[in-house]
Design a protein around this motif. Structure first.
Motif, PDB file in Angstrom:
ATOM      1  N   UNK A 132       0.789  -1.238   0.000  1.00  0.00           N
ATOM      2  CA  UNK A 132       0.000   0.000   0.000  1.00  0.00           C
ATOM      3  C   UNK A 132       0.821   1.288   0.000  1.00  0.00           C
ATOM      4  N   UNK A 133       2.118   1.239   0.253  1.00  0.00           N
ATOM      5  CA  UNK A 133       2.902   2.476   0.324  1.00  0.00           C
ATOM      6  C   UNK A 133       3.346   2.920  -1.060  1.00  0.00           C
ATOM      7  N   UNK A 177      -2.614   5.217   3.045  1.00  0.00           N
ATOM      8  CA  UNK A 177      -2.881   4.891   4.447  1.00  0.00           C
ATOM      9  C   UNK A 177      -4.300   4.406   4.691  1.00  0.00           C
ATOM     10  N   UNK A 178      -5.281   5.130   4.174  1.00  0.00           N
ATOM     11  CA  UNK A 178      -6.661   4.846   4.557  1.00  0.00           C
ATOM     12  C   UNK A 178      -7.184   3.562   3.912  1.00  0.00           C
ATOM     13  N   UNK A 179      -6.756   3.289   2.698  1.00  0.00           N
ATOM     14  CA  UNK A 179      -7.154   2.017   2.097  1.00  0.00           C
ATOM     15  C   UNK A 179      -6.467   0.851   2.801  1.00  0.00           C
ATOM     16  N   UNK A 180      -5.237   1.077   3.263  1.00  0.00           N
ATOM     17  CA  UNK A 180      -4.551   0.049   4.045  1.00  0.00           C
ATOM     18  C   UNK A 180      -5.285  -0.194   5.359  1.00  0.00           C
ATOM     19  N   UNK A 181      -5.799   0.878   5.972  1.00  0.00           N
ATOM     20  CA  UNK A 181      -6.538   0.749   7.231  1.00  0.00           C
ATOM     21  C   UNK A 181      -7.826  -0.051   7.041  1.00  0.00           C
ATOM     22  N   UNK A 218      -0.299  -7.777   4.859  1.00  0.00           N
ATOM     23  CA  UNK A 218      -0.335  -6.389   4.417  1.00  0.00           C
ATOM     24  C   UNK A 218       1.006  -5.745   4.702  1.00  0.00           C
ATOM     25  N   UNK A 219       1.454  -4.890   3.792  1.00  0.00           N
ATOM     26  CA  UNK A 219       2.723  -4.183   3.975  1.00  0.00           C
ATOM     27  C   UNK A 219       2.552  -2.711   3.628  1.00  0.00           C
ATOM     28  N   UNK A 220       3.140  -1.863   4.473  1.00  0.00           N
ATOM     29  CA  UNK A 220       3.225  -0.442   4.180  1.00  0.00           C
ATOM     30  C   UNK A 220       4.677  -0.042   4.393  1.00  0.00           C
ATOM     31  N   UNK A 221       5.407   0.159   3.291  1.00  0.00           N
ATOM     32  CA  UNK A 221       6.843   0.432   3.314  1.00  0.00           C
ATOM     33  C   UNK A 221       7.566  -0.748   3.974  1.00  0.00           C
ATOM     34  N   UNK A 222       8.230  -0.543   5.124  1.00  0.00           N
ATOM     35  CA  UNK A 222       8.951  -1.652   5.756  1.00  0.00           C
ATOM     36  C   UNK A 222       8.203  -2.224   6.956  1.00  0.00           C
ATOM     37  N   UNK A 223       6.972  -1.789   7.181  1.00  0.00           N
ATOM     38  CA  UNK A 223       6.114  -2.359   8.227  1.00  0.00           C
ATOM     39  C   UNK A 223       5.162  -3.357   7.591  1.00  0.00           C
ATOM     40  N   UNK A 224       5.078  -4.558   8.147  1.00  0.00           N
ATOM     41  CA  UNK A 224       4.186  -5.546   7.552  1.00  0.00           C
ATOM     42  C   UNK A 224       3.620  -6.484   8.615  1.00  0.00           C
ATOM     43  N   UNK A 225       2.451  -7.035   8.310  1.00  0.00           N
ATOM     44  CA  UNK A 225       1.722  -7.907   9.240  1.00  0.00           C
ATOM     45  C   UNK A 225       1.290  -9.181   8.516  1.00  0.00           C
ATOM     46  N   UNK A 226       1.433 -10.309   9.215  1.00  0.00           N
ATOM     47  CA  UNK A 226       0.911 -11.582   8.737  1.00  0.00           C
ATOM     48  C   UNK A 226      -0.065 -12.099   9.787  1.00  0.00           C
TER      49      UNK A 226
END
Length: 343
Positions: A107-108, A115-119, A211-219
């Protein structure tokens, strides 16, 4: 994998350079260097085109600024001409090519996302999973390896003259690592770099909710053991393939709330992150303390409104407006009108 060989003529075309210049000067029109460029735009663009054709383009010397937001970062600043224009001209050509290889969960710096679509997307994952593995990379941009970056780019881009320009930019700050924060090309290249991780997660680990936003990501998963296995494999992949290491990797219970991209995501609602809320409160009260009702202050409040309207923030903002009004009634009313205008 499809490779692209004949991009040079599109890159150096006057049409592309004019579009790049238009994008580069946007929001910079009051700066002296911008005014000078606009006065002699055609002359400068013809000179730039010839510079590129002759292979004489070199990245200018960086000005370096140190910031703390919230951690220490070095921002690398280049002049509008020729660097910003060259960077925009590159992304005009390469952006669509790179974007076509990105997965939908990145998303980045992707047009049409953010940001908001990632949220919105992470809320779907929060509601259908019990646990999350949350990770980020230690000193991401300073840790990007130049050789690895260039080899990833060469997988899709085979135009030698264009690669020469990219090589100059990638190695522009010297050393074996570091993509300078502040370059438009660095934002895109960082995404290209982490796209290798994205495909590993989706195609090798077969993680459904990622999901990943730049170097932050969640599994996400319903089983902790699955996430522990993901964590082990990710560490190996990142180090062996991208020369990166975690700054943190935590397995959390989703019901405790997931701090990500400036918000805390719960199953039924979203809040601001504590650090962001504290910083926002301080900034708004400073506007009241200095009785600032300028256009700049109005612009900052509009940005805060755009940030907070996506989460449960009415009580928080009401409290700040009340405090601001006690500090200065007129400025407090100005703040309230801009922050709570649709409530």
């Amino acid at each position: 994998m499809k490779t692209y060989k004949h991009l040079w003529d599109k890159f150096i075309s006057m049409e592309n350079l004019e579009l790049a210049a238009k994008k580069a000067v946007r929001s910079k029109k009051n700066k002296p260097e911008t005014r000078l460029f606009l006065e002699h735009k055609q002359e400068f663009l013809i000179k730039l085109q010839q510079m590129l054709i002759d292979g004489k383009f070199n990245t200018s010397n960086y000005k370096i600024r140190r910031i703390f937001e919230p951690k220490e970062r070095l921002i690398y600043i280049l002049p509008l001409y020729p660097d910003h224009i060259v960077h925009h001209a590159l992304i005009n050509i390469l952006g669509p090519i790179w974007q076509s290889s990105f997965i939908r969960d990145s998303y980045a710096c992707v047009p049409g996302k953010g940001l908001h679509k990632a949220s919105v997307e992470i809320m779907k994952f929060v509601r259908r999973n019990k646990y999350v593995l949350q990770c980020d990379i230690r000193k991401f941009y300073p840790s990007i390896n130049h050789d690895v970056m260039f080899n990833i780019i060469k997988k899709k881009i085979a135009d030698k003259r264009l690669l020469s320009v990219l090589h100059n930019i990638i190695w522009s700050c010297g050393g074996e690592t570091n993509l300078p924060i502040g370059n438009l090309t660095s934002q895109w290249m960082g995404n290209v770099y982490m796209n290798e991780l994205d495909h590993f997660v989706k195609e090798k680990l077969r993680c459904r909710d990622y999901i990943r936003y730049c170097d932050d990501f969640c599994l996400f998963a319903d089983d902790k053991n699955t996430l522990h296995e993901y964590e082990k494999k990710l560490k190996v992949f990142l180090y062996d393939n991208l020369k990166l290491v975690f700054s943190k990797s935590n397995i959390r219970v989703v019901s405790d709330g997931i701090p990500f991209i400036g918000y805390r995501h719960f199953k039924k609602f979203i809040l601001l992150r504590r650090y962001g809320a504290k910083k926002l409160k301080k900034s708004i009260l400073n506007i009241a303390i200095h009785k600032d009702k300028s256009n700049l202050a109005q612009g900052r409040l509009a940005a805060y409104y755009g940030w907070t309207k996506w989460c449960c923030s009415y009580n928080f903002l009401t409290d700040i407006c009340s405090r601001a009004k006690r500090i200065c009634p007129k400025t407090g009313a100005f703040i309230k009108n801009n922050l709570l205008k649709n409530n």
